[in-house]
Structure formats: C-alpha cells, structure tokens
Write an enzyme that holds these catalytic residues in place. Structure first.
Site, PDB file in Angstrom:
ATOM      1  N   SER A 162       0.838  -1.208   0.000  1.00 29.18           N
ATOM      2  CA  SER A 162       0.000   0.000   0.000  1.00 29.18           C
ATOM      3  C   SER A 162       0.874   1.261   0.000  1.00 29.18           C
ATOM      4  CB  SER A 162      -0.974   0.006   1.180  1.00 29.18           C
ATOM      5  OG  SER A 162      -0.313   0.182   2.403  1.00 29.18           O
ATOM      6  N   ASN A 163       2.010   1.199   0.678  1.00 25.15           N
ATOM      7  CA  ASN A 163       2.920   2.356   0.622  1.00 25.15           C
ATOM      8  C   ASN A 163       3.542   2.504  -0.765  1.00 25.15           C
ATOM      9  OD1 ASN A 163       3.381   3.854   3.311  1.00 25.15           O
ATOM     10  ND2 ASN A 163       3.266   1.703   3.925  1.00 25.15           N
ATOM     11  N   LEU A 200      11.232  -6.904   4.195  1.00 27.33           N
ATOM     12  CA  LEU A 200      11.544  -7.618   5.435  1.00 27.33           C
ATOM     13  C   LEU A 200      12.946  -8.209   5.503  1.00 27.33           C
ATOM     14  CD1 LEU A 200       8.103  -9.304   6.211  1.00 27.33           C
ATOM     15  CD2 LEU A 200       9.059  -7.168   7.079  1.00 27.33           C
ATOM     16  N   ILE A 219      19.322  -5.272   4.625  1.00 26.88           N
ATOM     17  CA  ILE A 219      19.992  -4.790   3.414  1.00 26.88           C
ATOM     18  C   ILE A 219      21.485  -5.114   3.500  1.00 26.88           C
ATOM     19  CG2 ILE A 219      20.564  -2.714   2.072  1.00 26.88           C
ATOM     20  CD1 ILE A 219      17.611  -3.501   1.906  1.00 26.88           C
ATOM     21  N   ASN A 234      13.940   4.117   4.975  1.00 27.30           N
ATOM     22  CA  ASN A 234      12.984   3.097   5.390  1.00 27.30           C
ATOM     23  C   ASN A 234      11.882   3.772   6.190  1.00 27.30           C
ATOM     24  OD1 ASN A 234      11.936   0.453   5.984  1.00 27.30           O
ATOM     25  ND2 ASN A 234      12.862   0.599   8.011  1.00 27.30           N
ATOM     26  N   HIS A 282       9.313   2.947   9.418  1.00 28.27           N
ATOM     27  CA  HIS A 282       9.057   2.000  10.500  1.00 28.27           C
ATOM     28  C   HIS A 282       7.758   2.408  11.202  1.00 28.27           C
ATOM     29  CE1 HIS A 282      10.078  -1.078  13.411  1.00 28.27           C
ATOM     30  NE2 HIS A 282       9.693  -0.246  14.359  1.00 28.27           N
ATOM     31  N   ASP A 285      16.657  -0.742  11.683  1.00 31.64           N
ATOM     32  CA  ASP A 285      15.948   0.400  12.280  1.00 31.64           C
ATOM     33  C   ASP A 285      16.868   1.350  13.039  1.00 31.64           C
ATOM     34  OD1 ASP A 285      13.595  -0.810  11.362  1.00 31.64           O
ATOM     35  OD2 ASP A 285      13.373  -1.938  13.225  1.00 31.64           O
ATOM     36  N   GLU A 342       1.411   6.837   7.361  1.00 30.11           N
ATOM     37  CA  GLU A 342       2.464   6.493   6.397  1.00 30.11           C
ATOM     38  C   GLU A 342       2.108   6.997   4.999  1.00 30.11           C
ATOM     39  OE1 GLU A 342       4.423   2.513   8.315  1.00 30.11           O
ATOM     40  OE2 GLU A 342       2.801   2.203   6.903  1.00 30.11           O
TER      41      GLU A 342
HETATM   42  C1  GRF Z   1       4.187  -0.580   6.827  1.00 21.48           C
HETATM   43  O1  GRF Z   1       3.456  -0.437   7.993  1.00 21.48           O
HETATM   44  C2  GRF Z   1       5.625  -0.196   7.063  1.00 21.48           C
HETATM   45  O2  GRF Z   1       5.812   0.720   8.074  1.00 21.48           O
HETATM   46  C3  GRF Z   1       6.241  -1.480   7.486  1.00 21.48           C
HETATM   47  O3  GRF Z   1       5.586  -2.460   6.739  1.00 21.48           O
HETATM   48  C4  GRF Z   1       4.285  -2.017   6.390  1.00 21.48           C
HETATM   49  C5  GRF Z   1       4.102  -2.213   4.922  1.00 21.48           C
HETATM   50  O4  GRF Z   1       2.771  -2.081   4.533  1.00 21.48           O
HETATM   51  N1  GRF Z   1       7.683  -1.425   7.367  1.00 21.48           N
HETATM   52  P1  GRF Z   1       2.383  -2.021   2.997  1.00 21.48           P
HETATM   53  O5  GRF Z   1       2.889  -3.290   2.337  1.00 21.48           O
HETATM   54  O6  GRF Z   1       3.020  -0.810   2.406  1.00 21.48           O
HETATM   55  O7  GRF Z   1       0.893  -1.955   2.961  1.00 21.48           O
END
Ligand code: GRF
Length: 208
Positions: free
Chosen positions: A26-27, A98, A101, A115, A117, A158, A187
């Site tokens: 989604s991001n 996940l 790197i 990144n 978080h 992180d 986000e």
């Molecule tokens: C987000 O909450 C981000 O902060 C974390 O993983 C999630 C990814 O969500 N690192 P999406 O795949 O972008 O919906």
C-alpha cells in the site's frame, strides 16, 4: 552512467527510485501515485523478495518493471547492484521490505536509502519488530501514543539517522489491527512527501 557510479549528478534529470517491498504494497502504491506528477523523481523499479506478493500486482498494473530477488544472490552474491545500476536507480525506498539490506547496497547508496518503520524509534525497533509484532508490543507496553519513523538505512535494523517522525494516539480498546490502520494512514500521508524532500536535498548536495 559512469562506470562504478550509482548516482546521477545532472540536476535536470529525474531521480529514479526503486521501491523495495515484501508485502501488500500500500505504501508502494502511494509512492507510485505521488511521483507520477513529481518533477523531481519517478518510481522506476519495484524490488520484491516474495513471489505472489501484492506489490508485484501493483507493479504490473502500473506498468512499472519489477525485480523478484532471491536470497543467495542478494546476501552472498552481488546484491543485484548491477541490475539496479542498469536500471539507472539512484535512490532506494524501503516500504515493508523484510530482509536486511546487505553491505554492498549500503555502500553503493550512502544516504540514498530510506525506510519507514511503524513506531516511534528507537522504541519498538530492531530484529523481529515488524508488522503486527510492533503494534502488539506497543499495546502491551501500555503506550499512550505511537507513530511512524522515516530514517536512513545503515547496516543495523531500524538504526539509521531519523529524518521524520509523527505520532498518533493509542486509544482504550485498540487492537493491533486498529493501530495498524491508523499507522498506515500516517504512512500514506507522509512517506511520499518526505521521500521527495530527501531527494530534492540530494540535488543541493550534488551541486556542492
Ligand atoms: C508498513 O506499515 C511499514 O511501516 C512497514 O511495513 C508495512 C508495509 O505495509 N515497514 P504495505 O505493504 O506498504 O501496505
């Protein structure tokens, strides 16, 4: 591009972002949408380590090339640096990626990798702190607020310098899912804009 160099220096050239994601994306979608109209950068590549992940369908729908990576080459090979260079990628954006790197990429993209978080670092970060685990830990600790952190990436989980943080309340009766939704909204609102700001600042650095 010059051999051995990953970075554009021409201020008139749009920066080419690679979005690294492992999940729903989604991001990644918000980043793609935002940069469609940005004069400064474009999402040029989606990098994913999981076949069938939602982010790969997003890439396909948007007509953005994607690179499905595998462990051996990422961690014990060239970390796909040649492919990133070939695609002219000069900035990496991690969005729910996940895997750690590898040093090869950290060295190739100094201060050119960010990144997001889903908590207020340095709280609730580090190995194993991702997705629902973060929100569960926040609730279990009885926090009154949580939030998001956008930071540079270094060799530790992180840990890189913090660029941006913003908070939201944790309310009575919140479940991890409710907190996750609230965090996602933050986000989506801030990540694309903050990435653009970081990328714009690169242009200043390039000119120095
Ligand atoms: C987000 O909450 C981000 O902060 C974390 O993983 C999630 C990814 O969500 N690192 P999406 O795949 O972008 O919906």
């Amino acid at each position: 591009m010059e051999t051995g160099k990953t970075h554009f220096t021409d201020p008139m050239t749009k920066h080419r972002l690679a979005v690294f994601a492992s999940g729903a994306g989604s991001n990644a979608q918000k980043l793609i949408d935002y940069f469609k109209t940005s004069p400064f950068a474009t999402v040029a590549l989606i990098v994913c380590n999981k076949a069938g992940a939602g982010v790969l369908s997003i890439a396909e729908k948007e007509g953005i090339p994607s690179l499905l990576i595998e462990k051996e080459q990422f961690f014990r090979g060239n970390a796909y640096l040649p492919q990133l260079q070939e695609a002219g990628i000069d900035f990496l954006v991690l969005a729910g990626f996940l895997w750690k790197i590898p040093q090869v990429l950290i060295s190739a993209y100094p201060k050119r990798m960010v990144n997001i978080h889903p908590a207020l670092l340095p709280k609730f970060g580090g190995k194993g702190m991702y997705g629902q685990y973060v929100h569960e830990a926040v609730l279990q600790a009885g926090e009154m607020e949580t939030g998001i952190t956008i930071h540079y990436v270094d060799e530790h989980y992180d840990n890189g310098d913090i660029i941006f943080q913003t908070a939201c309340p944790v309310l009575d009766g919140d479940t991890p899912e409710v907190v996750a939704n609230r965090i996602h909204q933050l986000e989506h609102l801030h990540y694309p804009r903050v990435v653009e700001e970081v990328v714009r600042n690169l242009e200043q650095t390039n000119r120095d």
